[in-house]
Design a protein around this motif. Structure first.
Motif, PDB file in Angstrom:
ATOM      1  N   GLN A   1       0.843  -1.191   0.000  1.00 14.36           N
ATOM      2  CA  GLN A   1       0.000   0.000   0.000  1.00 14.36           C
ATOM      3  C   GLN A   1       0.887   1.252   0.000  1.00 14.36           C
ATOM      4  O   GLN A   1       1.748   1.393   0.869  1.00 14.36           O
ATOM      5  CB  GLN A   1      -0.909   0.004   1.230  1.00 14.36           C
ATOM      6  CG  GLN A   1      -1.739   1.252   1.393  1.00 14.36           C
ATOM      7  CD  GLN A   1      -2.734   1.425   0.256  1.00 14.36           C
ATOM      8  OE1 GLN A   1      -3.565   0.566   0.022  1.00 14.36           O
ATOM      9  NE2 GLN A   1      -2.628   2.537  -0.461  1.00 14.36           N
ATOM     10  N   ALA A   2       0.670   2.138  -0.972  1.00 17.51           N
ATOM     11  CA  ALA A   2       1.394   3.403  -1.013  1.00 17.51           C
ATOM     12  C   ALA A   2       0.730   4.396  -0.051  1.00 17.51           C
ATOM     13  O   ALA A   2      -0.477   4.295   0.187  1.00 17.51           O
ATOM     14  CB  ALA A   2       1.386   3.973  -2.434  1.00 17.51           C
ATOM     15  N   PRO A   3       1.464   5.394   0.477  1.00 15.94           N
ATOM     16  CA  PRO A   3       2.908   5.557   0.327  1.00 15.94           C
ATOM     17  C   PRO A   3       3.679   4.650   1.284  1.00 15.94           C
ATOM     18  O   PRO A   3       3.272   4.479   2.420  1.00 15.94           O
ATOM     19  CB  PRO A   3       3.120   7.030   0.702  1.00 15.94           C
ATOM     20  CG  PRO A   3       2.033   7.325   1.699  1.00 15.94           C
ATOM     21  CD  PRO A   3       0.857   6.483   1.272  1.00 15.94           C
ATOM     22  N   VAL A   4       4.777   4.088   0.774  1.00 19.17           N
ATOM     23  CA  VAL A   4       5.653   3.285   1.629  1.00 19.17           C
ATOM     24  C   VAL A   4       6.634   4.243   2.304  1.00 19.17           C
ATOM     25  O   VAL A   4       7.364   4.964   1.621  1.00 19.17           O
ATOM     26  CB  VAL A   4       6.414   2.239   0.790  1.00 19.17           C
ATOM     27  CG1 VAL A   4       7.418   1.481   1.657  1.00 19.17           C
ATOM     28  CG2 VAL A   4       5.424   1.266   0.151  1.00 19.17           C
ATOM     29  N   MET A   5       6.606   4.297   3.626  1.00 24.84           N
ATOM     30  CA  MET A   5       7.428   5.276   4.342  1.00 24.84           C
ATOM     31  C   MET A   5       8.487   4.588   5.190  1.00 24.84           C
ATOM     32  O   MET A   5       8.280   3.484   5.704  1.00 24.84           O
ATOM     33  CB  MET A   5       6.529   6.164   5.204  1.00 24.84           C
ATOM     34  CG  MET A   5       5.650   7.083   4.349  1.00 24.84           C
ATOM     35  SD  MET A   5       4.609   8.178   5.323  1.00 24.84           S
ATOM     36  CE  MET A   5       3.343   7.041   5.871  1.00 24.84           C
ATOM     37  N   SER A   6       9.597   5.288   5.326  1.00 23.18           N
ATOM     38  CA  SER A   6      10.740   4.752   6.066  1.00 23.18           C
ATOM     39  C   SER A   6      10.387   4.560   7.541  1.00 23.18           C
ATOM     40  O   SER A   6       9.787   5.442   8.163  1.00 23.18           O
ATOM     41  CB  SER A   6      11.913   5.721   5.926  1.00 23.18           C
ATOM     42  OG  SER A   6      13.032   5.245   6.633  1.00 23.18           O
ATOM     43  N   LYS A   7      10.763   3.412   8.108  1.00 17.61           N
ATOM     44  CA  LYS A   7      10.611   3.145   9.546  1.00 17.61           C
ATOM     45  C   LYS A   7       9.159   3.271  10.002  1.00 17.61           C
ATOM     46  O   LYS A   7       8.882   3.753  11.100  1.00 17.61           O
ATOM     47  CB  LYS A   7      11.538   4.059  10.356  1.00 17.61           C
ATOM     48  CG  LYS A   7      13.003   3.942   9.929  1.00 17.61           C
ATOM     49  CD  LYS A   7      13.907   4.950  10.591  1.00 17.61           C
ATOM     50  CE  LYS A   7      15.306   4.888   9.970  1.00 17.61           C
ATOM     51  NZ  LYS A   7      16.220   5.894  10.521  1.00 17.61           N
ATOM     52  N   ALA A   8       8.249   2.884   9.110  1.00 25.20           N
ATOM     53  CA  ALA A   8       6.814   2.940   9.416  1.00 25.20           C
ATOM     54  C   ALA A   8       6.163   1.638   8.968  1.00 25.20           C
ATOM     55  O   ALA A   8       6.732   0.893   8.168  1.00 25.20           O
ATOM     56  CB  ALA A   8       6.170   4.129   8.708  1.00 25.20           C
ATOM     57  N   PHE A   9       4.962   1.373   9.493  1.00 28.52           N
ATOM     58  CA  PHE A   9       4.213   0.203   9.022  1.00 28.52           C
ATOM     59  C   PHE A   9       3.898   0.365   7.534  1.00 28.52           C
ATOM     60  O   PHE A   9       3.499   1.458   7.094  1.00 28.52           O
ATOM     61  CB  PHE A   9       2.875   0.079   9.769  1.00 28.52           C
ATOM     62  CG  PHE A   9       2.954  -0.552  11.141  1.00 28.52           C
ATOM     63  CD1 PHE A   9       4.159  -0.923  11.712  1.00 28.52           C
ATOM     64  CD2 PHE A   9       1.783  -0.781  11.868  1.00 28.52           C
ATOM     65  CE1 PHE A   9       4.217  -1.505  12.979  1.00 28.52           C
ATOM     66  CE2 PHE A   9       1.827  -1.359  13.135  1.00 28.52           C
ATOM     67  CZ  PHE A   9       3.042  -1.725  13.689  1.00 28.52           C
ATOM     68  N   THR A  10       4.059  -0.729   6.792  1.00 28.13           N
ATOM     69  CA  THR A  10       3.588  -0.790   5.413  1.00 28.13           C
ATOM     70  C   THR A  10       2.584  -1.930   5.326  1.00 28.13           C
ATOM     71  O   THR A  10       2.893  -3.064   5.721  1.00 28.13           O
ATOM     72  CB  THR A  10       4.761  -1.047   4.449  1.00 28.13           C
ATOM     73  OG1 THR A  10       5.627   0.083   4.501  1.00 28.13           O
ATOM     74  CG2 THR A  10       4.274  -1.257   3.029  1.00 28.13           C
ATOM     75  N   ARG A  11       1.388  -1.628   4.863  1.00 32.69           N
ATOM     76  CA  ARG A  11       0.357  -2.654   4.709  1.00 32.69           C
ATOM     77  C   ARG A  11       0.614  -3.407   3.413  1.00 32.69           C
ATOM     78  O   ARG A  11       0.873  -2.799   2.373  1.00 32.69           O
ATOM     79  CB  ARG A  11      -1.018  -1.976   4.684  1.00 32.69           C
ATOM     80  CG  ARG A  11      -2.202  -2.886   4.437  1.00 32.69           C
ATOM     81  CD  ARG A  11      -2.421  -3.931   5.505  1.00 32.69           C
ATOM     82  NE  ARG A  11      -2.645  -3.367   6.833  1.00 32.69           N
ATOM     83  CZ  ARG A  11      -2.975  -4.129   7.893  1.00 32.69           C
ATOM     84  NH1 ARG A  11      -3.126  -5.452   7.766  1.00 32.69           N
ATOM     85  NH2 ARG A  11      -3.128  -3.568   9.081  1.00 32.69           N
TER      86      ARG A  11
END
Lengths: 444, 183
Positions: free
Chosen positions: A362-372
């Protein structure tokens, strides 16, 4: 992974991406995929006929008054944290995030995990102070009002306890849900002041290499942090998902060290002291260390300063407690994150790791954060073993449990699901699905 | 005109020019004013305060203020033996077992002795933290170290003697991420 072409014997199914019913992630997109409508993608194929529609009571009367601060529907009353110490005995109190009942990549504030070692403090922000001292040109004290006048930044960041997923050290899979196994990780958008800005105002002495951060609550929890992290992306966080920090998450201010072990992200932050060497406080002398297995070359030793939370992922749906009602189409959904940067790729397997396919991120893919991540799956009613495996943009990837155990060991006996016999485990998690659709924790 | 005078003004106030662009709303504070908060203890004993105590002085304080959670003589309670997050056993001669962190203890694991003083002073007793005098903290430190047979039962603990206590597991650690850990 390369796309597999549809074989003639595939009874018109949507594109197979890997074994045991994993479909190509394109099937999730809104854009048309040839053959998708007639290929059994829709859930309607096995649905019973609809009943006549009626006007329900809430359409016939006035609703409740609007509250000043809204809380979830009573019908969503099961979407709550689980508590380790509900009677508040004299010890730490932990609450775990119900990942299996949440979606997206942001943890609601009321459901963010918390660990409080001596209860939740009731801090009056007008009396709270932040002191920065030690190896600085001039020590300074800041009030919350003062910090609110500083330039702020917002960023998403997960916080994960070093003991999250500790039940996976058990020699046998502990039968517990994803909340019990992985609930000590949450992700929020944090807003605050960069620590580097305050350090610059104090004037850092070149001999400083570490800082000691301390909380204002009863344990006065202290951790030693490399100064380089303080000058990089460390933040004095004041807001959590847009509102002031929750009391259990550090109100009125906390240290946020994106991607680093949760315990280092000192809540109720009141003091930062710049020093030349680490303090070796209780937390870094005993608690957050990882003894090595006796059979390894490093037997008797233990890891210390395990700052980074390394790349991890787990499937939240389906998962234990969310059994499958009938064969057919399902969306596999889960969370991936890395303390080193962005998630680069997540792969999913439905056959215990024999074959894998790329999940949609799922966008946006962020640094040091959850990515679904998500993956379409057509369950044919046969036994299946679901796994996810994540890669980060620094080239690190999740180890299989066997590979992890070969290096770091496992316990001799099954521990309590609430125990922390060791820390920092990021192996692949496996869910087995039996022919009745019952989902269980498994090792595969 | 105003612009031209700004550097001079900054110089007169003693504010380095680099700070001029930031809010600079922190208030300067003296060591005496921060003394009540400045409570860390260096791993080798730096910043240990004046005062002293012995195991004999520590025993009654321990029995009154610590035993309820940590058990008689620091040997733990039923709860601490479950391995659940709970008040740790303070006195133990158990050998470490595999990767099981619940067998780590002061005697078999802590690399330095002074942080014991620092932790007791900052965080204990659990329900009344920061209520002990420095003498009482030294006495409790002496009591726990003596019960663990890490010091002689009669040894006085103070800023000079505590840093000299050699902990058996001093060299038992591997830095997990040397590339981001200052030496």
């Amino acid at each position: 992974m390369k796309r597999r072409t549809k074989s003639p014997g595939d009874d018109g199914a949507a594109e197979q991406a890997a074994g045991n019913g994993l479909l190509h992630r394109r099937a999730l997109l809104g854009t048309a995929v040839a053959g998708i409508v007639g290929a059994g993608i829709g859930p309607t194929a096995t649905s019973a006929a609809a009943e006549p529609l009626v006007e329900p009571p809430w359409g016939l009367q006035v609703g409740e008054n609007t509250p000043a601060y809204q809380t979830p529907s009573k019908f969503a009353g099961n979407v709550v944290r689980s508590l380790s110490n509900p009677k508040f005995e004299p010890r730490s109190s932990l609450s775990r995030t119900p990942h299996h009942l949440l979606e997206g990549s942001t943890t609601p504030n009321g459901l963010h995990f918390t660990i409080n070692h001596t209860g939740v403090p009731d801090i009056d922000p007008r009396l709270h102070r932040l002191l920065i001292h030690g190896l600085v040109r001039r020590p300074l004290v800041f009030t919350l009002d003062a910090l609110l006048r500083y330039p702020t930044i917002s960023r998403a960041a997960f916080v994960e306890c070093g003991g999250n997923s500790a039940p996976l050290f058990s020699p046998k899979p502990i039968q517990a849900d994803v909340q019990a196994l992985h609930g000590l990780a949450s992700c929020a958008e944090w807003t605050g002041v960069k620590l580097s800005l305050l350090l610059e105002e104090c004037g850092v002495d070149p001999s400083a290499k570490w800082f000691i951060a301390e909380g204002a609550d009863a344990p006065h929890l202290m951790r030693s942090v490399p100064l380089s992290k303080g000058l990089d992306d460390a933040m004095i966080a004041l807001y959590q998902n847009g509102e002031p920090l929750m009391p259990g998450n550090g109100f009125p201010m906390r240290l946020l060290l994106p991607g680093w072990e949760g315990n280092l992200n000192i809540k109720f932050l009141r003091r930062i002291k710049l020093v030349t060497e680490p303090a070796m406080s209780f937390w870094e002398s005993q608690v957050y260390t990882e003894p090595m297995p006796l059979q390894s070359k490093t037997r008797g030793k233990a890891y210390q300063f395990t700052f980074l939370n390394e790349v991890k992922s787990f499937i939240t749906r389906p998962s234990p407690g969310l059994d499958l009602k009938q064969p057919g189409m399902y969306e596999i959904s889960g969370i991936a994150y890395s303390g080193r940067g962005k998630i680069a790729k997540v792969m999913v397997s439905a056959d215990g790791g024999s074959s894998w396919a790329d999940a949609a991120l799922q966008a946006p893919v962020m640094s040091k954060a959850f990515t679904r991540f998500r993956m379409p799956w057509r369950w044919n009613g046969a036994p299946a073993t679901l796994q996810s495996r994540a890669w980060d943009d620094q080239g690190y990837y999740q180890p299989t449990r066997a590979a992890f155990v070969a290096e770091r060991g496992q316990l001799d006996a099954v521990p309590s699901v609430l125990a922390f016999r060791n820390h920092h485990i990021n192996t692949i998690t496996s869910w087995s699905v039996d022919p009745h659709g019952v989902v269980k924790h498994a090792y595969a | 005109m105003r612009k031209a005078h700004l550097p001079a003004l900054v110089w007169i106030l003693g504010i380095p020019a680099a700070f001029a662009a930031t809010p600079n709303l922190g208030k300067p504070i003296t060591p005496a004013e921060m003394a009540r908060w400045d409570i860390d203890i260096g791993r080798d004993g730096k910043w240990l305060p004046p005062g002293d105590g012995t195991a004999a002085q520590g025993a009654p304080i321990y029995a009154e203020k610590c035993a309820a959670c940590h058990g008689d003589g620091g040997r733990g309670t039923e709860l601490s033996r479950t391995g659940l997050p709970s008040p740790p056993v303070l006195v133990s001669d158990v050998k470490r077992k595999g990767i099981d962190g619940s067998t780590t203890s002061i005697a078999n694991f802590w690399p330095y002795a002074p942080p014991l003083f620092g932790y007791i002073r900052a965080a204990m007793p659990w329900n009344t933290p920061r209520s002990l005098s420095d003498h009482e903290v030294y006495a409790l430190t002496a009591y726990i170290l003596a019960e663990n047979k890490l010091i002689d039962a009669k040894q006085v603990m103070n800023a000079k003697t505590l840093p000299k206590v050699m902990m058996p597991n001093r060299n038992g650690f591997l830095v997990r991420f040397p590339e981001i850990t200052p030496r």
